[in-house]
Design a protein around this motif. Sequence first.
Motif, mmCIF file in Angstrom:
data_model
loop_
_atom_site.group_PDB
_atom_site.id
_atom_site.type_symbol
_atom_site.label_atom_id
_atom_site.label_comp_id
_atom_site.label_asym_id
_atom_site.label_seq_id
_atom_site.Cartn_x
_atom_site.Cartn_y
_atom_site.Cartn_z
ATOM 1 N N PHE A 12 -1.542 -3.770 -11.330
ATOM 2 C CA PHE A 12 -2.313 -4.888 -10.769
ATOM 3 C C PHE A 12 -1.671 -5.377 -9.475
ATOM 4 O O PHE A 12 -2.377 -5.652 -8.488
ATOM 5 N N TYR A 13 -0.347 -5.487 -9.449
ATOM 6 C CA TYR A 13 0.348 -5.971 -8.252
ATOM 7 C C TYR A 13 0.095 -5.040 -7.069
ATOM 8 O O TYR A 13 -0.176 -5.498 -5.953
ATOM 9 N N MET A 14 0.159 -3.741 -7.296
ATOM 10 C CA MET A 14 -0.037 -2.792 -6.200
ATOM 11 C C MET A 14 -1.491 -2.711 -5.759
ATOM 12 O O MET A 14 -1.786 -2.299 -4.641
ATOM 13 N N LEU A 15 -2.414 -3.113 -6.652
ATOM 14 C CA LEU A 15 -3.838 -3.101 -6.308
ATOM 15 C C LEU A 15 -4.314 -4.430 -5.729
ATOM 16 O O LEU A 15 -5.485 -4.546 -5.342
ATOM 17 N N ILE A 16 -3.443 -5.423 -5.655
ATOM 18 C CA ILE A 16 -3.832 -6.743 -5.167
ATOM 19 C C ILE A 16 -4.504 -6.705 -3.794
ATOM 20 O O ILE A 16 -5.487 -7.418 -3.563
ATOM 21 N N PRO A 17 -4.022 -5.888 -2.825
ATOM 22 C CA PRO A 17 -4.735 -5.861 -1.533
ATOM 23 C C PRO A 17 -6.211 -5.499 -1.673
ATOM 24 O O PRO A 17 -7.059 -6.105 -1.016
ATOM 25 N N PHE A 18 -6.534 -4.535 -2.543
ATOM 26 C CA PHE A 18 -7.928 -4.164 -2.752
ATOM 27 C C PHE A 18 -8.683 -5.287 -3.463
ATOM 28 O O PHE A 18 -9.799 -5.646 -3.064
ATOM 29 N N VAL A 19 -8.071 -5.848 -4.502
ATOM 30 C CA VAL A 19 -8.713 -6.924 -5.261
ATOM 31 C C VAL A 19 -8.963 -8.134 -4.365
ATOM 32 O O VAL A 19 -10.066 -8.713 -4.356
ATOM 33 N N THR A 20 -7.953 -8.508 -3.582
ATOM 34 C CA THR A 20 -8.072 -9.670 -2.710
ATOM 35 C C THR A 20 -9.124 -9.455 -1.637
ATOM 36 O O THR A 20 -9.880 -10.375 -1.294
ATOM 37 N N LEU A 21 -9.185 -8.239 -1.103
ATOM 38 C CA LEU A 21 -10.167 -7.943 -0.062
ATOM 39 C C LEU A 21 -11.589 -8.130 -0.577
ATOM 40 O O LEU A 21 -12.415 -8.813 0.050
ATOM 41 N N PHE A 22 -11.880 -7.561 -1.727
ATOM 42 C CA PHE A 22 -13.243 -7.635 -2.264
ATOM 43 C C PHE A 22 -13.581 -9.035 -2.778
ATOM 44 O O PHE A 22 -14.679 -9.541 -2.551
ATOM 45 N N THR A 23 -12.637 -9.668 -3.477
ATOM 46 C CA THR A 23 -12.909 -11.022 -3.970
ATOM 47 C C THR A 23 -13.009 -12.008 -2.814
ATOM 48 O O THR A 23 -13.789 -12.972 -2.873
ATOM 49 N N GLY A 24 -12.231 -11.779 -1.759
ATOM 50 C CA GLY A 24 -12.299 -12.650 -0.593
ATOM 51 C C GLY A 24 -13.647 -12.564 0.102
ATOM 52 O O GLY A 24 -14.224 -13.589 0.491
ATOM 53 N N LEU A 70 0.835 -1.203 0.000
ATOM 54 C CA LEU A 70 0.000 0.000 0.000
ATOM 55 C C LEU A 70 0.872 1.256 0.000
ATOM 56 O O LEU A 70 0.538 2.252 -0.649
ATOM 57 N N ASP A 71 2.001 1.203 0.719
ATOM 58 C CA ASP A 71 2.948 2.329 0.691
ATOM 59 C C ASP A 71 3.413 2.598 -0.732
ATOM 60 O O ASP A 71 3.480 3.749 -1.173
ATOM 61 N N CYS A 72 3.751 1.523 -1.448
ATOM 62 C CA CYS A 72 4.228 1.672 -2.828
ATOM 63 C C CYS A 72 3.114 2.172 -3.746
ATOM 64 O O CYS A 72 3.362 2.974 -4.652
ATOM 65 N N LEU A 73 1.894 1.694 -3.510
ATOM 66 C CA LEU A 73 0.762 2.142 -4.335
ATOM 67 C C LEU A 73 0.569 3.644 -4.228
ATOM 68 O O LEU A 73 0.500 4.351 -5.240
ATOM 69 N N PHE A 74 0.493 4.153 -3.010
ATOM 70 C CA PHE A 74 0.231 5.584 -2.813
ATOM 71 C C PHE A 74 1.462 6.444 -3.104
ATOM 72 O O PHE A 74 1.333 7.614 -3.445
ATOM 73 N N GLY A 75 2.659 5.849 -2.989
ATOM 74 C CA GLY A 75 3.867 6.631 -3.196
ATOM 75 C C GLY A 75 4.420 6.612 -4.611
ATOM 76 O O GLY A 75 5.122 7.550 -5.014
ATOM 77 N N TYR A 76 4.091 5.542 -5.387
ATOM 78 C CA TYR A 76 4.778 5.369 -6.664
ATOM 79 C C TYR A 76 3.868 5.119 -7.863
ATOM 80 O O TYR A 76 4.337 5.196 -8.995
ATOM 81 N N TRP A 77 2.613 4.793 -7.639
ATOM 82 C CA TRP A 77 1.761 4.399 -8.758
ATOM 83 C C TRP A 77 1.695 5.464 -9.852
ATOM 84 O O TRP A 77 1.924 5.197 -11.031
ATOM 85 N N SER A 78 1.417 6.702 -9.463
ATOM 86 C CA SER A 78 1.309 7.769 -10.468
ATOM 87 C C SER A 78 2.643 7.997 -11.166
ATOM 88 O O SER A 78 2.689 8.281 -12.368
ATOM 89 N N ARG A 79 3.736 7.833 -10.439
ATOM 90 C CA ARG A 79 5.055 8.026 -11.030
ATOM 91 C C ARG A 79 5.406 6.892 -11.989
ATOM 92 O O ARG A 79 6.062 7.109 -13.015
ATOM 93 N N VAL A 80 4.968 5.678 -11.653
ATOM 94 C CA VAL A 80 5.158 4.547 -12.565
ATOM 95 C C VAL A 80 4.417 4.786 -13.868
ATOM 96 O O VAL A 80 4.940 4.550 -14.967
ATOM 97 N N LEU A 81 3.179 5.270 -13.775
ATOM 98 C CA LEU A 81 2.371 5.515 -14.968
ATOM 99 C C LEU A 81 2.981 6.586 -15.862
ATOM 100 O O LEU A 81 2.822 6.554 -17.090
ATOM 101 N N ARG A 82 3.675 7.542 -15.257
ATOM 102 C CA ARG A 82 4.271 8.637 -16.038
ATOM 103 C C ARG A 82 5.676 8.312 -16.526
ATOM 104 O O ARG A 82 6.226 9.046 -17.348
#
Length: 284
Positions: A177-189, A151-163
């Motif tokens: 997808f890897y950085m969003l896995i916690p959200f995906v796993t939570l809802f699918t679980g 989650l740290d990497c998602l909020f800290g680097y996602w936008s920078r990765v996209l750019r």
Amino acid sequence: MDSRDRDHLICGVLDADAYMAEESYQKVIQYFAQDEKLDLFQTRVGMLETRNWLQIMQDIEFTVINDWIQNTRNRLGNAAASGNGQFIRVSSVTAQQPWGNALLEDFEFSTRFLMEGKKTLYAGDAVVYQEAIDKLRPFIKQRARWTQGGLDCLFGYWSRVLRSPFINLPAKAEMTFYMLIPFVTLFTGIASLAVFVFTLVNFDDYWRLLAVIEGINLPFNAYIIVQYQRASHTRQYGLLVWTVITFTIYNYLLYPAIVIAFCKKISGRTNWVKTTHGKNGSQL
């Protein structure tokens, strides 16, 4: 030390519980010697001992599933560091602070490398072995810490990765997808658990649905176990059969870890006691 010496100096990151055979070290040297543009190399991770169900599940996860993920990343050009057994060409570290503050510091480090246009590589023929956690509570704490780091990497680097101009579109998609896995796993679980409970409560009407779900899961689980047996040459056949049946339970163990990670992230708590390993209690 001049730049030419730094080009031939390789720094390895190994945990206190890590073990690598001489053959694997030689493999690492060969990969760097054969590719002067290689900046970061990640070995395959395996478990030193698999004495109980939880330990063998971790070995399967790293030996088979993580190996699949990393080989896919190789094809996309974004192989990631995964903690133990990462090796870096010293001349490639140009930033004064190559690490940030994310709890998942290995993925953060390799993400920074990729955003700088550095070349990363994973190879499964060089292996680092580490101790597997043998008890449920420390295992969940470890995975909660890793999830919060994601989650740290998602909020800290996602936008920078996209750019980033150095990361191609397929690699950006995989990293997203890897950085969003916690959200995906939570809802699918939650959805999966709700369907499972509903099916059990209304078993007479929906037992066929449960049979279909198991009919899908068991062959896939069996395929994973067969691949693991081939890679590890294990002879624990009875335990392997048991893992085929219970592999889904291992996945469900990640859900409380995800909830804990979200709670700590939302509350701003970043203090974690690292996982204790070894007879001397080293924390990793």
